[in-house]
Design a protein around this motif. Structure first.
Motif, short mmCIF file in Angstrom:
data_model
loop_
_atom_site.label_atom_id
_atom_site.label_comp_id
_atom_site.label_asym_id
_atom_site.label_seq_id
_atom_site.Cartn_x
_atom_site.Cartn_y
_atom_site.Cartn_z
N GLY A 195 -94.07 -18.97 23.96
CA GLY A 195 -93.49 -18.36 22.54
C GLY A 195 -94.22 -18.37 21.27
N TYR A 196 -95.68 -18.31 21.48
CA TYR A 196 -96.38 -18.25 20.46
C TYR A 196 -97.15 -16.61 20.18
N ARG A 197 -96.97 -16.08 19.19
CA ARG A 197 -98.07 -15.04 18.78
C ARG A 197 -99.27 -15.35 18.89
N THR A 198 -100.25 -14.79 19.43
CA THR A 198 -101.80 -15.32 19.66
C THR A 198 -102.78 -14.29 18.84
N PHE A 199 -103.66 -14.78 18.45
CA PHE A 199 -104.48 -14.16 17.34
C PHE A 199 -105.91 -14.58 17.74
N TRP A 200 -107.09 -13.79 18.01
CA TRP A 200 -108.49 -13.97 18.12
C TRP A 200 -109.17 -13.25 17.17
N ILE A 201 -109.95 -14.06 16.06
CA ILE A 201 -110.52 -13.23 14.98
C ILE A 201 -111.96 -13.65 15.10
N ALA A 202 -112.61 -12.79 15.31
CA ALA A 202 -114.28 -13.40 15.54
C ALA A 202 -115.18 -12.53 14.82
N SER A 203 -116.45 -13.08 14.15
CA SER A 203 -117.57 -12.19 13.79
C SER A 203 -118.58 -12.14 14.95
N ARG A 228 -112.89 -8.19 16.84
CA ARG A 228 -114.12 -8.52 16.71
C ARG A 228 -114.85 -7.51 16.11
N GLN A 229 -116.44 -7.54 15.80
CA GLN A 229 -117.27 -6.77 15.41
C GLN A 229 -117.63 -5.59 16.32
N ASP A 230 -117.13 -5.76 17.62
CA ASP A 230 -117.17 -4.74 18.73
C ASP A 230 -116.05 -4.45 19.23
N HIS A 237 -113.39 -3.73 9.45
CA HIS A 237 -114.73 -3.78 9.11
C HIS A 237 -115.21 -5.26 9.26
N VAL A 238 -114.79 -5.61 10.24
CA VAL A 238 -115.36 -7.21 10.51
C VAL A 238 -116.96 -6.88 11.02
N THR A 239 -117.92 -7.68 10.41
CA THR A 239 -119.05 -7.71 10.82
C THR A 239 -119.43 -8.93 11.29
N TRP A 240 -120.79 -9.38 11.69
CA TRP A 240 -121.19 -10.58 11.99
C TRP A 240 -121.30 -11.60 10.86
N ARG A 241 -121.02 -11.19 9.75
CA ARG A 241 -120.87 -11.99 8.35
C ARG A 241 -119.53 -12.84 8.47
N ASP A 242 -119.45 -13.97 8.38
CA ASP A 242 -118.13 -14.67 8.44
C ASP A 242 -117.22 -14.31 7.32
N LEU A 265 -116.62 -18.25 14.36
CA LEU A 265 -117.48 -17.86 13.53
C LEU A 265 -118.87 -17.63 13.95
N MET A 266 -119.54 -17.07 13.18
CA MET A 266 -121.04 -17.01 13.62
C MET A 266 -122.08 -18.11 12.98
N GLY A 267 -121.44 -18.54 12.10
CA GLY A 267 -121.84 -20.14 11.79
C GLY A 267 -123.53 -20.17 11.36
N SER A 268 -124.17 -20.99 12.10
CA SER A 268 -125.45 -21.20 11.65
C SER A 268 -126.61 -20.82 12.93
N HIS A 269 -126.09 -19.65 13.45
CA HIS A 269 -126.90 -19.09 14.62
C HIS A 269 -128.12 -18.60 14.00
N GLU A 270 -129.57 -18.88 14.64
CA GLU A 270 -130.43 -18.22 14.15
C GLU A 270 -130.84 -16.68 13.76
N SER A 271 -131.10 -16.05 12.98
CA SER A 271 -131.81 -16.90 11.93
C SER A 271 -131.12 -17.37 10.72
N TYR A 272 -131.48 -18.49 10.44
CA TYR A 272 -130.75 -19.32 9.37
C TYR A 272 -130.54 -18.62 8.00
N SER A 273 -131.70 -17.90 7.76
CA SER A 273 -131.81 -17.40 6.53
C SER A 273 -130.61 -16.34 6.41
N ASP A 274 -130.30 -15.67 7.40
CA ASP A 274 -129.26 -14.66 7.38
C ASP A 274 -127.89 -15.11 7.13
N ASP A 275 -127.69 -16.47 7.52
CA ASP A 275 -126.54 -17.29 7.57
C ASP A 275 -126.08 -18.10 6.38
N ARG A 276 -126.54 -17.63 4.95
CA ARG A 276 -126.47 -18.39 3.74
C ARG A 276 -126.16 -17.24 2.77
#
Length: 335
Positions: free
Chosen positions: A116-124, A147-149, A156-161, A185-196
């Protein structure tokens, strides 16, 4: 390995009929709104909530923990050191010893819908290709997926959270009474500089890019909680990273040791019932393994689980390593 061998197989999400034998019954769901937030490459030992003092990487979660609004599950580890294996272990019955279950048994989005739940998957993160099809496959059993794909023309979801936040806010406001969310989330995947962002750099200017990326995830998680407070009211949230990280090297490394397994786990629950349940699921070595997360969620969804299945995981702390072999957690390959 059956699951990983099919990881680049873009098969359609055709409903399964088989239910894992761990499930013995169901009743009405215990929580109206359930949110699973899956992080990426977050190493617990770099979280302020886990005792890290060099930088204040998780100011929001630390404040909530100090206020006892969330609980912090210490000594937690993932059951794999690769995203393609670790994520489906959180949302299906795929595990180190049952890799074929991914494609043969009902997963958590299906079971949530059945009750009885409506389900959602939201992903970068994407959901196709060798490194992501395992969890992309599971995502497509949800009532709503973006998802981005996938299904992304208007979102307009991208790899940015940050790009997920408008979608999350909209779907939190869905008027149906029972909802199950997976936010990946994309979180702290390498390259870390892109994740801040500049906000994180200004907040902890002397930190390295990895710590700044954790600070950003802390902000994203706080924004999700703030929206849930406003739009959902009654909800339970679990945050867990897919796996840890050897900072500066990555993960999925054969002789990389335990940093790539050590994960943060936060639970926000109105009466802390699931905090206590998670602590009660620790194994004989006092570890909480990510494999237990699905059983927490199943209980929230109203499903009864045979205690023997839980006991077996507690007695046998198994992980799927990057060489495709299954090990006891205390015996992963080391030089």
């Amino acid at each position: 390995m059956t699951g990983l061998g099919l990881s680049d197989d873009n098969r359609p999400a055709i409903p399964h009929t088989r239910i894992d034998p761990a499930i013995t019954g169901k009743a009405e769901g215990k929580r109206k709104n359930i949110i699973l937030v899956i992080g990426e490459a977050a190493f617990a030992d770099r979280h302020t909530t886990y005792g890290y003092t060099a930088q204040n990487t998780t100011p929001n979660m630390k404040a909530m923990a100090d206020e006892e609004r969330i609980c912090v599950i210490k000594q937690a580890h993932s059951a794999a050191n690769m995203t393609r294996a670790a994520v489906p272990m959180l949302v299906s019955f795929y595990d180190p010893d049952h890799q074929g279950a991914l494609y043969t048994e009902k997963n958590l989005p299906e079971l949530a819908r059945d009750n009885g739940y409506r389900t959602f998957w939201i992903a970068s993160q994407p959901g196709r290709g060798e490194y992501s099809r395992t969890f992309g496959y599971v995502s497509e059993f949800s009532d709503y997926v973006t998802r981005q794909d996938y299904n992304n023309t208007t979102n307009h979801v991208t790899w940015r959270d940050e790009s997920l936040l408008p979608v999350i806010k909209e779907k939190f406001a869905d008027p149906v009474s029972r909802k199950f969310f997976v936010i990946h989330l994309m979180g702290s995947h390498e390259s870390y500089s892109d994740d801040r962002t500049q906000e994180d750099i200004r907040a902890i200017p002397d930190a390295d890019p990895y710590d700044q990326s954790l600070h950003r995830t802390d902000r994203i998680l706080q924004q999700i909680i703030t929206m849930a407070d406003k739009e959902l009211g009654d909800y339970t949230l679990v945050y867990i990273s897919d796996h840890g990280e050897i900072v500066g090297q990555g993960h999925g490394i054969q002789y990389g040791g335990y940093d790539q397994y050590k994960v943060p786990v936060y639970i926000l629950d109105k009466d802390r019932y699931y905090c206590d349940m998670a602590d009660g699921m620790r194994n004989k070595d006092k570890y909480y393994t990510g494999l237990m997360t699905k059983y927490l969620l199943l209980d929230m969804l109203g499903y009864d689980v045979d205690h023997d299945y839980i006991q077996n995981i507690q007695d046998n702390d198994r992980v799927l390593h990057s060489d495709g072999k299954v090990y006891d957690y205390k015996s992963i390959p080391r030089r």
